[in-house]
Design an enzyme around this catalytic site. Structure first.
Site, PDB file in Angstrom:
ATOM      1  CG  ASN A 433      -1.764   1.477   1.402  1.00  0.00           C
ATOM      2  OD1 ASN A 433      -2.594   1.580   0.558  1.00  0.00           O
ATOM      3  ND2 ASN A 433      -1.250   2.399   2.204  1.00  0.00           N
ATOM      4  CD  GLU A 434      -1.545   5.622   0.415  1.00  0.00           C
ATOM      5  OE1 GLU A 434      -2.747   5.783   0.469  1.00  0.00           O
ATOM      6  OE2 GLU A 434      -0.778   5.837   1.390  1.00  0.00           O
ATOM      7  CB  ILE A 435       5.572   1.379  -0.588  1.00  0.00           C
ATOM      8  CG1 ILE A 435       5.248   0.776   0.851  1.00  0.00           C
ATOM      9  CG2 ILE A 435       7.421   1.571  -0.375  1.00  0.00           C
ATOM     10  CD1 ILE A 435       5.633  -0.388   1.151  1.00  0.00           C
ATOM     11  CB  SER A 491      -2.625  -0.183  -4.431  1.00  0.00           C
ATOM     12  OG  SER A 491      -3.575   0.648  -4.306  1.00  0.00           O
ATOM     13  CG  HIS A 514      -4.483   5.045  -2.837  1.00  0.00           C
ATOM     14  ND1 HIS A 514      -3.477   4.763  -2.010  1.00  0.00           N
ATOM     15  CD2 HIS A 514      -4.966   4.277  -3.664  1.00  0.00           C
ATOM     16  CE1 HIS A 514      -3.832   3.461  -2.014  1.00  0.00           C
ATOM     17  NE2 HIS A 514      -4.441   3.085  -3.218  1.00  0.00           N
TER      18      HIS A 514
END
Length: 847
Positions: A433-435, A491, A514
């Site tokens: 997630n979001e890395i 993501s 996102h």
């Protein structure tokens, strides 16, 4: 097979420096055991979290004493099996070390043949402090890897963020919606297993080719054998049988049998068909006498899934195709149901999945800062036709890449891929997630500012480690152990090319997005309309839970935004004031704190309505809408639609309306107001659209009707107009345009209300609301003037089928009530309130 399983019933625990043993519950964790023994106050109460940070600095001992039946002791194989040890654990049996664990997400086992005795066995599990275990790793590394949500200061560690070193649920170290409780304990089942001969360790139905006509499959049976023998491997399903002769030799082997089913029943997600499942049975039989050796059953669904990221005229698609059919994903992000996951009953999973199904969802995303969920969660998703987007457990941090860490992740991935791969609901594995977007390797000005903290050499090493983990190790693991399920590295992500376009943005025209401009960026709700990507995998807005939930952590005298408990249960810095800011922007001043709580939920629902419907209006350009977040891990102000105790907020009811199969939605198109219709029904919809211009007292000023036909492939603009043309001189602050779509035959399909001015500018009178019971046990809500956002509350536990809705004279609402069990029930005394009852210059509604 002669086999036996012994489960340990009575456990004790203590801190390693103490002589005082106390009763423990396994599965469980030290925080829950301390609470049950009244050593600590409720971790979720008041601001108790801050006072409990000492727990993770200690080592903790767990112990059980047990006897082994004589016949079990005679079996040639005896193993201790742990489905989950959290996290650094040394296991001994009768004083002899047998196992050392270092990963919460793995299964662990140890051979104890010759160590276990018939009487008075002592099994001890010593959990080493995660803090004291990992601080030396930080010091040895010499650099502080970014860990955005690690609340190290609250944990008494200053700037030392150590969460990245432990293969442990990241949210245990704190998040912007959850507390910091770094747990230890035997969090999943523990047992002693004995067996002889051969044992089926794993049974998997690999789906090689699936069509509506034929399913070509391979049954893969992992067998552990102690003594060689000739056997028959038999696979059966629905009266069909396949067999092959095999030679079993000591060790572990994977045996395969090719299967073929004609006219298979396929697994479909909600809205596309039935979530059909098949039960396959594997049997090992002795070749000489046909005696059974072992057997196993697996229940799975047959389906194909593809992530289509092909280029098109507007960028690149991001659409999941189930059995060849493109699916618009509707749903939410799931987080763990509790800070202490062993405390989650299966009923909580059932309530969540059934709520998702009721709200028209077809997907839940298991987010990467939590944990690989209990099997019950995936079973329920299989049953109810909910697709699962599954993250690996990495989020918002950069991680080590030494050999030991990568080896631990590889074993973790294998364990969880093999455990979960039988579930047809699991349609996507995502690396993290979001890395990728936070680091932003290919855009020097992008990301969260992490790169600037490091030298060029350090940056290169950190990114190299990232690529080893998320672009090599994990995709290879998915391909090896869960073939046929797509993998997406991070993501959000636009595409896999090594350039600035790799990172997801709302205007990128590719990948998943996102979008947090409205909450984090303080942009107005209307910004959701202009920030729509190909797949919206995160977006959100906060609200408070209902008042009864707040009262579990705040006293009556503490019901104000800046009290200590209220700030302790708002993990996003300044979040309470942010809600107030938006409330002042869109609403008048609430009259008191309960009114503020109610209005915060209305505010959240209005924000998410803008987002969800903007995404659906953009179909097929946009093919997914997953809001943040479905649930809570403790009672708090957060982005959830369902609070910790299972109460639906206004958002959850709005999701039920905005995610229904066929949607009517007002938006903007080419400088005009527009009415859009979109359906996800296979084959589309034919019906009759009626438009009515109504004053707030119910007087009808204009009516028009038209026949419509909708294609399931995309969104249709049914009407484009200027507000003033429809109003025809009627005051904009006193009228509403109501659109209703009925299917051929009269069945209602969808409804949408368009107000010509914002809520704050509407000329609203205090309504007289009536709630009356019908003979069939339903309830009808009516009003003598427009009542905005009517919220019903029942004396009994349960919820209404609809809530937080508008009522006009002549347009009543009919609702039913279901008790806590989900069955129809009597609500007891019903009370209600509306927006008009909660303003500073208004009087509270009646009951």
């Amino acid at each position: 097979m002669t086999a036996s399983v012994l489960r340990f019933r009575q456990w004790m625990f203590k801190s390693s420096g103490s002589d005082e043993w106390m009763p423990a519950v396994v599965p469980g964790c030290v925080h829950a055991d301390l609470l049950r023994n009244r050593v600590i106050a409720d971790p979720f109460g008041s601001d108790n979290e801050r006072e409990l940070q000492w727990i993770d600095k200690l080592d903790w001992d767990y112990e059980t004493r047990f006897d082994v039946p004589a016949e079990m002791l005679l079996l040639p194989s005896l193993e201790l099996e742990f489905d989950g040890l959290d996290t650094y654990a040394d296991v001994s049996l009768n004083g002899r070390p047998v196992l050392s664990a270092d990963n919460m997400f793995r299964r662990w086992s140890a051979d104890v043949k010759g160590i276990a005795a018939e009487k008075d066995n002592v099994l001890r599990v010593v959990f080493r402090s995660p803090v004291r275990e990992d601080l030396p790793k930080l010091q040895a590394l010499g650099i502080a890897l970014p860990a955005a949500n690690d609340q190290s200061e609250l944990g008494g560690l200053g700037d030392d963020k150590i969460s990245v070193f432990a293969r442990k649920a990241p949210y245990h170290y704190g998040w912007d919606w959850g507390p910091r409780f770094v747990t230890s304990g035997i969090w999943r089942e523990a047992r002693l297993a004995g067996w002889r001969g051969s044992r089926i360790a794993d049974f998997f139905i690999r789906q090689d080719e699936i069509t509506a006509q034929t399913a070509r499959l391979t049954a893969q049976v992992e067998v552990r054998t102690l003594a060689a023998c000739a056997a028959v491997l038999r696979i059966s399903e629905g009266g069909r049988r396949w067999e092959r002769q095999v030679e079993l030799r000591p060790g572990t082997d994977v045996l395969s049998v090719e299967l073929e089913l004609e006219q298979p029943r396929l697994w479909w997600c909600r809205g596309l068909g039935k979530p059909e499942r098949h039960a396959f049975k594997a049997e090992l039989l002795r070749l000489d006498d046909g005696e059974p050796i072992d057997e196993a059953t697996v229940v799975t669904g047959l389906r194909t899934v593809r992530l289509n990221t092909e280029r098109d005229e507007r960028g690149s698609r991001f659409v999941l195709e189930l059995n060849g059919v493109p699916v618009f994903a509707k749903g939410a992000n799931h987080i763990p149901h509790d800070s202490f996951p062993s405390e989650v009953p299966v009923e909580k999973y059932r309530a969540e999945v059934e709520a998702a199904a009721e709200c028209g969802m077809n997907m839940l995303r298991v987010w990467g800062g939590g944990l690989y969920e209990d099997s019950a969660f995936y079973d329920l998703c299989d049953e109810h036709g909910l697709m699962v987007w599954q993250d690996f457990m990495f989020a918002c941090s950069m991680y080590p890449s030494d050999d030991a860490f990568l080896a631990s992740v590889a074993a973790e991935a294998e364990d969880n891929l093999k455990r979960l791969r039988r579930h047809p609901s699991l349609v996507l594995w995502c690396g993290n997630n979001e890395i990728d977007s936070a680091w932003s390797q290919y855009d020097e000005q992008g990301g969260w500012g992490w790169k600037g903290r490091f030298s060029a050499e350090q940056r290169s090493a950190i990114w190299s480690g990232y690529e080893k983990l998320f672009h090599v190790l994990l995709p290879r693991a998915v391909e090896a152990f869960s073939p046929g399920v797509p993998y997406w590295p991070s993501s959000p992500l636009a595409r896999l090319s090594g350039d600035a376009g790799q990172h997801g943005h709302a205007d990128a025209g590719e990948g998943d997005v996102h979008y947090w401009g409205v909450w984090h960026g303080m942009e107005p709700f209307e910004a959701f309309r202009g920030n729509v990507g190909r797949f919206m995998s995160e977006y959100g807005f906060q609200s408070f839970p209902q008042l009864s939930t707040i009262r579990t952590y705040a006293e009556e005298s503490e019901l104000e935004l800046e009290s200590r408990p209220m700030l302790a249960h708002q993990k996003h810095g300044g979040g309470n004031q942010r809600i107030r800011h938006f409330m002042n922007l869109y609403m008048s001043e609430p009259k008191d704190f309960p009114s503020f709580v109610y209005r915060s939920q209305v505010l959240q629902a209005e924000a998410m309505k803008e987002a969800m419907e903007a995404h659906r209006r953009a179909k097929p350009y946009c093919m997914g809408s997953l809001y943040w977040q479905m649930n809570d891990c403790w009672p708090a102000a957060s982005w959830s639609g369902i609070d910790y105790f299972g109460h639906w907020k206004a958002l959850q009811y709005q999701a039920k309306r905005s995610f229904r199969e066929t949607l009517l939605s007002f938006g903007d198109s080419g400088g005009l107001r527009s009415l859009h219709a979109v359906t996800d029904r296979p084959g589309g919809v034919r019906g009759r659209l009626t438009l009515r211009l109504l004053e707030f007292d119910g007087t009808e000023r204009r009516r028009e009707a038209m026949e419509v036909r909708l294609d399931e492939a995309g969104s249709s603009v049914l009407l484009a107009f200027r507000d003033e043309d429809w109003l025809g001189g009627l005051p904009a602050d006193s009228a509403v345009l109501v659109a209703a779509l009925e299917e051929d035959g009269g069945a209602p399909l969808a409804e949408a209300w368009h107000y010509f001015v914002p809520l704050k500018q509407q000329r609203l009178e205090r309504p007289r609301i009536a709630v009356t019971e019908a003979e069939d046990g339903s309830w009808t809500v009516s009003s003598d003037t427009l009542a905005r956002q009517v919220r019903l509350a029942a004396e009994q536990a349960g919820r209404f089928s609809d809530n937080f809705f508008d009522v006009l004279p002549g347009l009543p609402r009919t609702v039913s009530f279901h008790g806590a069990s989900g069955q129809p029930a009597r609500p007891g005394r019903i009370s209600w309130m509306s927006m008009q009852d909660t303003g500073a210059d208004r009087i509270e509604g009646g009951s």
